[in-house]
Scaffold this motif. Structure first.
Motif, PDB file in Angstrom:
ATOM      1  N   ILE A  19      -0.479  -3.981   6.677  1.00 48.98           N
ATOM      2  CA  ILE A  19      -0.304  -3.081   5.275  1.00 48.98           C
ATOM      3  C   ILE A  19       1.182  -2.567   5.088  1.00 48.98           C
ATOM      4  O   ILE A  19       1.816  -2.078   5.945  1.00 48.98           O
ATOM      5  CB  ILE A  19      -1.070  -1.753   5.468  1.00 48.98           C
ATOM      6  CG1 ILE A  19      -2.536  -1.945   6.075  1.00 48.98           C
ATOM      7  CG2 ILE A  19      -1.023  -0.742   4.539  1.00 48.98           C
ATOM      8  CD1 ILE A  19      -3.211  -2.545   4.927  1.00 48.98           C
ATOM      9  N   THR A  20       1.801  -3.483   4.178  1.00 49.16           N
ATOM     10  CA  THR A  20       3.080  -3.132   3.830  1.00 49.16           C
ATOM     11  C   THR A  20       3.393  -2.379   2.820  1.00 49.16           C
ATOM     12  O   THR A  20       2.710  -1.597   1.972  1.00 49.16           O
ATOM     13  CB  THR A  20       3.641  -4.693   3.547  1.00 49.16           C
ATOM     14  OG1 THR A  20       2.801  -5.053   2.299  1.00 49.16           O
ATOM     15  CG2 THR A  20       3.544  -5.617   4.640  1.00 49.16           C
ATOM     16  N   SER A  75      -3.900   1.677  -3.073  1.00 46.07           N
ATOM     17  CA  SER A  75      -4.800   1.486  -1.878  1.00 46.07           C
ATOM     18  C   SER A  75      -4.901   0.036  -1.592  1.00 46.07           C
ATOM     19  O   SER A  75      -5.404  -0.608  -2.461  1.00 46.07           O
ATOM     20  CB  SER A  75      -5.942   2.242  -2.011  1.00 46.07           C
ATOM     21  OG  SER A  75      -6.740   1.992  -0.816  1.00 46.07           O
ATOM     22  N   ALA A  76      -4.419  -0.272  -0.376  1.00 45.73           N
ATOM     23  CA  ALA A  76      -4.933  -1.538   0.045  1.00 45.73           C
ATOM     24  C   ALA A  76      -6.367  -1.679   0.816  1.00 45.73           C
ATOM     25  O   ALA A  76      -6.660  -2.792   1.189  1.00 45.73           O
ATOM     26  CB  ALA A  76      -3.946  -2.101   0.928  1.00 45.73           C
ATOM     27  N   ARG A  77      -7.053  -0.536   0.404  1.00 46.55           N
ATOM     28  CA  ARG A  77      -8.310  -0.394   1.074  1.00 46.55           C
ATOM     29  C   ARG A  77      -8.546  -0.736   2.452  1.00 46.55           C
ATOM     30  O   ARG A  77      -9.117  -1.588   3.141  1.00 46.55           O
ATOM     31  CB  ARG A  77      -9.423  -1.256   0.258  1.00 46.55           C
ATOM     32  CG  ARG A  77      -9.428  -1.121  -1.131  1.00 46.55           C
ATOM     33  CD  ARG A  77     -10.195   0.132  -1.347  1.00 46.55           C
ATOM     34  NE  ARG A  77     -10.612   0.417  -2.879  1.00 46.55           N
ATOM     35  CZ  ARG A  77     -11.298   1.547  -3.346  1.00 46.55           C
ATOM     36  NH1 ARG A  77     -11.802   2.172  -2.411  1.00 46.55           N
ATOM     37  NH2 ARG A  77     -11.640   1.448  -4.543  1.00 46.55           N
ATOM     38  N   ILE A  78      -7.625   0.045   3.196  1.00 51.24           N
ATOM     39  CA  ILE A  78      -7.704   0.047   4.826  1.00 51.24           C
ATOM     40  C   ILE A  78      -8.947   0.056   5.320  1.00 51.24           C
ATOM     41  O   ILE A  78      -9.075  -0.534   6.338  1.00 51.24           O
ATOM     42  CB  ILE A  78      -6.519   0.808   5.248  1.00 51.24           C
ATOM     43  CG1 ILE A  78      -5.180   0.730   4.912  1.00 51.24           C
ATOM     44  CG2 ILE A  78      -6.508   0.902   6.859  1.00 51.24           C
ATOM     45  CD1 ILE A  78      -4.311   1.749   5.015  1.00 51.24           C
ATOM     46  N   GLY A 119       2.156   4.720   8.149  1.00 51.88           N
ATOM     47  CA  GLY A 119       2.730   4.327   7.042  1.00 51.88           C
ATOM     48  C   GLY A 119       3.809   5.376   6.249  1.00 51.88           C
ATOM     49  O   GLY A 119       4.147   6.272   6.746  1.00 51.88           O
ATOM     50  N   LYS A 120       3.813   5.317   4.983  1.00 50.69           N
ATOM     51  CA  LYS A 120       4.667   6.031   4.020  1.00 50.69           C
ATOM     52  C   LYS A 120       4.634   7.608   4.277  1.00 50.69           C
ATOM     53  O   LYS A 120       5.484   8.263   4.225  1.00 50.69           O
ATOM     54  CB  LYS A 120       4.621   5.522   2.745  1.00 50.69           C
ATOM     55  CG  LYS A 120       5.155   6.596   1.700  1.00 50.69           C
ATOM     56  CD  LYS A 120       4.605   6.252   0.232  1.00 50.69           C
ATOM     57  CE  LYS A 120       4.944   7.643  -0.882  1.00 50.69           C
ATOM     58  NZ  LYS A 120       3.968   8.587  -0.514  1.00 50.69           N
ATOM     59  N   HIS A 135       0.852  -1.208  -0.207  1.00 47.16           N
ATOM     60  CA  HIS A 135       0.094   0.099  -0.048  1.00 47.16           C
ATOM     61  C   HIS A 135       0.861   1.312  -0.038  1.00 47.16           C
ATOM     62  O   HIS A 135       1.995   1.073   0.562  1.00 47.16           O
ATOM     63  CB  HIS A 135      -0.897  -0.087   1.285  1.00 47.16           C
ATOM     64  CG  HIS A 135      -1.469   1.126   1.292  1.00 47.16           C
ATOM     65  ND1 HIS A 135      -3.052   1.494   1.117  1.00 47.16           N
ATOM     66  CD2 HIS A 135      -1.515   2.294   2.188  1.00 47.16           C
ATOM     67  CE1 HIS A 135      -3.430   2.493   1.284  1.00 47.16           C
ATOM     68  NE2 HIS A 135      -2.567   3.274   2.106  1.00 47.16           N
ATOM     69  N   GLY A 136       0.451   2.189  -0.556  1.00 50.86           N
ATOM     70  CA  GLY A 136       1.383   3.497  -0.818  1.00 50.86           C
ATOM     71  C   GLY A 136       0.916   4.510  -1.988  1.00 50.86           C
ATOM     72  O   GLY A 136       0.747   3.784  -3.105  1.00 50.86           O
TER      73      GLY A 136
END
Length: 918
Positions: A729-730, A684-687, A778-779, A673-674
């Motif tokens: 979420i990586t 998007s990983a759709r958090i 995250g990022k 994701h990022g």
């Protein structure tokens, strides 16, 4: 296909054979081939009497063969396996072999050995079972028990849904045969995946759940409807025909564990889950290399005609069957065909003749059988089992029956299929037909079948009269679905204590060196060799990258005795060319995985690239993780948003399985994701979806922002005694960002932290000076950190929320308390305002905010698509978000709730907009 001209007086061929004789032989072989390929079109497969469609190629005249020619042709030259000296003798037997109440489609198989073996078995009849009188009476008793249960439930609990098996009653004796065969061949477990149709009957008669247990579920529903306590569905959070069970079944070949896993209404969704469970049961994980024994467990999938043809997950699951990382040594598929999907007839539900035709695309043999011919049903099962035992491949038995009632017992099927249901109403049950056959054959006395049915129903009535908790009858060898190991009772609260995850520096160095070692005769690709050398140097310098932290975490687990299975799309190398756990010699093609050759490893490390499938692959890994609760099972999406192809598995199994069935796992999802300008589908990983699904302590959602955090998170997930699924979420660009590397000391000390404070604001003086606290995940943290505004903002602190669910309220409360001069808190995110964590986080932050301190938020504006397609627009938007996070607020709106900063969408320069117009 072209008919052969009639053989007449023709000259001799060059080798002395008359051309007419050669033509006759060719025509005879074509006729035999036609029966092998199309004999099923003459088979009587419909219990309701629909005549078979036939095929002209099955007529000798089509090939120019008259009665005299059939008498002349020796059967020996045609290579048939039926009795008879001539084709005239053999042809009726071929017709019976390929076109009775059992039929076959095997000529599409690519393997000559398989085709030849199946032809010999079919034509010789060696697969057929020869039941003696006692065995025939036992079969009748089984059918009587099946019918009695359905009849009794239908009368005692009128109108309650049970999804009756009636019309496909032979499913139970067929499963009996499969279970007994599996035990005789050394299986310890049989996993049966099925939907709701016939499920209660299978639980009682195949798995061994006591009849009393099933009756009590109906009684408790009636009690609940009357306003009293004890509604089973409310108590278990799922309906009775979705619940699983397991039991130990005694067979002549030994005892075997039989499991019917719980499943939702989503048709066929349980298929890959059963395959994953079966693979786990077959796998010995006690050494560095996982060892599979396909005889240890058997997968059986019971399909419906509508779902088999209509649900894409069936094709995805078939595609796994021959892949090294997923094969289970052959699955027995029982396709139960009602000839009706709810109210939809075959002509409207599929584009193929048979519901089973999909299987032909995967090189799977198909056996069609009439469900009202008990002997043929058992024969079909015997052939399927023999094929699986010999060739270790999937096989389909297409059981053609009908549905005696509506889709459920509250439904009136005559509204839409009046003619069909007029025929069904006049159709004797398979039990009645078989009882009459045994009577005619002198195996039982006249009327004995009906008396047995009455006795069985009377016994069920006595069981019911015994009242709750009493009169338990039946074999009683099974229980309904049990909670997962590690979940003794579902309470909806708590995750248990965090385990120790740090490792001594010396151990990390030792593991790191082992991961960077390979045999002297293995050549590593030169560019990769330089990268691996850089890892070695970084380890020596005490700086750890993401890929190295992951490898160290996973390696440490297998050395400690925790098995690991890592799969996904391009996972072996890594989507972003970061992982490289397998080295491939560019000269020989030899592959070597250092992580599978670690000195002293006490558990296995499985590593497989998956096919380009999310639904079946994630379902498979979920099933594996359920059955191998001690293992860390990790599935990685190529990009985080690709997980939306597996939403059924996420919603129905991973997220809700704990509340519905008491089933959970330590399955871990890695979702890259990022926002990096790669467009809507790779950002998007759709958090937000996972946060919306988090409830009752059912999972964890984490966004690790450093390699050390990722290291501790993986080890934490593997070592917890009370476990839940993890959504990690990586990163993507952070994989190589120098600022995102970790010190070795961060791995050798501490653990996973739910909140990371600002490392530059640690002194009391610095903390007292902070007026604004920016929270993010995250990022985005690194975008904020390297902004020039950061250096000019000594009154601003940056903190990261690394665990989003369960929300780290205590840790955040302590963080807020550490900044006594706070004037404002900002939640910053890359995602649009309606996506990401914002909607989840802000209400929870509001509950713990110091008095008088407002909450602001910075994000992209609300959007239906998660990210921009233009890289320029992306850069502009990212710059705006960073600037807005540091800027003095231009507040929109009023009130005590969260307020948003600079929410206007970014527009591209006018020149670009004009150029884009046609």
């Amino acid at each position: 296909m072209t008919a052969v001209p009639s053989a007449g007086g023709t000259p001799a061929g060059p080798r002395g054979m008359e051309a007419g004789a050669a033509i006759e032989i060719a025509a005879g072989m074509a006729l035999v081939d036609a029966y092998r390929a199309f004999g099923h079109r003459a088979a009587h497969l419909d219990p309701l009497g629909t005549p078979p469609p036939g095929d002209p190629a099955l007529e000798p005249a089509f090939w120019g063969l008259g009665p005299e020619a059939l008498e002349r042709l020796p059967a020996s030259v045609l290579r048939v396996h039926v009795q008879g000296a001539t084709l005239a003798d053999a042809l009726p037997q071929l017709a019976r072999a390929y076109g009775g109440t059992i039929a076959f489609e095997v000529e599409h198989l690519s393997s000559h050995d398989e085709r030849a073996w199946l032809r010999e078995m079919i034509e010789s009849g060696r697969y057929r079972l020869h039941l003696g009188p006692a065995e025939r009476r036992q079969l009748l008793d089984r059918l009587t028990a099946v019918e009695a249960l359905e009849r009794f439930l239908g009368r005692a609990f009128l109108g309650q849904k049970r999804f009756s098996i009636e019309g496909l009653d032979m499913l139970v004796p067929m499963l009996d045969r499969i279970v007994a065969s599996a035990a005789a061949n050394g299986a310890r477990t049989v996993e049966i995946g099925m939907a709701h149709r016939g499920r209660l009957n299978v639980l009682v008669h195949v798995v061994g759940v006591p009849e009393k247990v099933i009756l009590d579920t109906f009684e408790q529903r009636e009690a609940g409807a009357a306003g009293t306590e004890g509604d089973l569905e409310g108590a278990t959070s799922d309906v009775k025909y979705h619940q699983g069970a397991e039991g130990t079944v005694a067979t002549p070949g030994g005892s075997v564990r039989v499991v019917v896993p719980s499943n939702p209404s989503h048709l066929e969704a349980v298929s890959p889950v059963v395959e994953g469970r079966t693979r786990a049961e077959q796998t010995d994980r006690s050494g560095p290399l996982a060892r599979q024994d396909a005889t240890a467990a058997l997968a059986v999938l019971v399909h419906g005609d509508g779902g088999f043809a209509g649900q894409g997950v069936v094709a995805e699951t078939f595609n796994l069957a021959r892949l090294a990382g997923y094969t289970t040594g052959g699955t027995v598929h029982l396709l139960t065909d009602n000839q009706l999907a709810f109210t939809v007839e075959p002509r409207d539900e599929r584009s193929t003749d048979y519901a089973s035709d999909l299987a032909k695309g995967f090189d799977v043999p198909i056996v069609h059988v009439n469900a009202d011919d008990p002997q043929a049903c058992l024969d079909a099962t015997a052939l399927a089992l023999a094929y699986r035992e010999r060739f270790h491949g999937d096989v389909v038995v297409h059981l053609v029956g009908y549905r005696r009632h509506g889709h459920n017992e509250e439904d009136e099927p005559a509204y839409t299929q009046p003619q069909m249901y007029e025929r069904i109403a006049a159709q004797p049950t398979v039990r009645a037909r078989y009882a009459q056959q045994l009577t005619d054959d002198g195996v039982i006395e006249a009327g004995a079948g009906d008396r047995s049915l009455q006795a069985a129903e009377a016994r069920l009535a006595a069981v019911r009269e015994a009242g709750p908790g009493g009169g338990a009858t039946g074999e009683g060898r099974a229980v309904m679905a049990e909670p997962s190991p590690g979940v003794p009772a579902f309470t909806g609260t708590g995750y248990g204590p965090a385990p120790e995850t740090a490792l001594p520096a010396a151990t990390l160095h030792e593991l790191g060196e082992a991961l960077l070692s390979w045999p002297a005769d293995l050549t590593v690709q030169p560019k990769l060799a330089r990268q691996l050398q850089a890892r070695r140097e970084a380890l020596a310098a005490g700086r750890i990258s993401w890929a190295q932290a992951e490898a160290l975490a996973l390696a440490s687990l297998v050395v400690e005795g925790s098995p690991v299975r890592l799969t996904g799309q391009d996972t072996v190398r890594g989507t972003f060319s970061q992982r490289h756990l397998v080295l491939t010699d560019p000269r020989s093609g030899r592959r070597y995985a250092p992580i599978q050759a670690l000195p002293g490893a006490r558990a296995s490390f499985e590593l497989h690239d998956s096919p380009l499938s999310e639904y079946a692959c994630l379902g498979f890994e979920y099933g594996y993780a359920i059955a191998a609760s001690e293992a860390l099972v990790v599935w990685e999406a190529q990009y985080g948003d690709f997980v939306n192809g597996a939403e059924v598995i996420i919603d129905q199994f991973i997220v809700a399985g704990l509340a519905k069935w008491g089933v959970t796992s330590r399955l871990t999802l890695l979702l890259p994701h990022g926002y990096e300008g790669q467009g809507p589908e790779h950002s998007s990983a759709r958090i937000e979806r996972f946060l919306a699904l988090g409830a009752e302590a059912n999972l964890r959602v984490a966004v690790p922002s450093t390699p050390a955090q990722y290291f501790h998170l993986l080890r934490d997930q593997a070592r917890r005694t009370t476990f839940r699924p993890l959504v990690a979420i990586t990163p993507k660009s952070l994989l190589r960002l120098p600022a995102a590397a970790s010190d070795l000391a961060d791995l050798s000390g501490g653990g996973f932290r739910a909140v990371l404070d600002d490392p530059a604001r640690m002194t009391p003086a610095d903390r007292s000076a902070v007026r604004r606290l920016i929270l993010c995940s995250g990022k985005l943290y690194y975008d904020l950190l390297r902004s020039s505004l950061r250096a000019a903002s000594s009154q601003v602190a940056l903190a990261r929320v690394e665990l989003l669910y369960p929300f780290p309220t205590p840790a955040l409360h302590d963080l807020l308390a550490a900044y006594p001069s706070l004037e404002v808190v900002v939640w910053a995110q890359e995602e649009p305002r309606n996506l990401g964590a914002r909607k989840f986080v802000l209400p929870k932050l509001r509950d713990i905010m110091p008095p008088g301190v407002p909450i602001l938020d910075v994000s992209r504006p609300e959007r239906s698509s998660p990210a921009e397609g233009s890289h320029l627009a992306h850069l502009t938007e990212e710059a705006r978000i960073v600037a807005a996070a540091f800027a003095e607020p231009r507040v929109e709106g009023s009130g005590a709730g969260p307020r948003s900063l600079a929410r206007q969408p970014v527009r591209e320069p006018a020149g670009r907009r004009r150029a884009a117009r046609p």
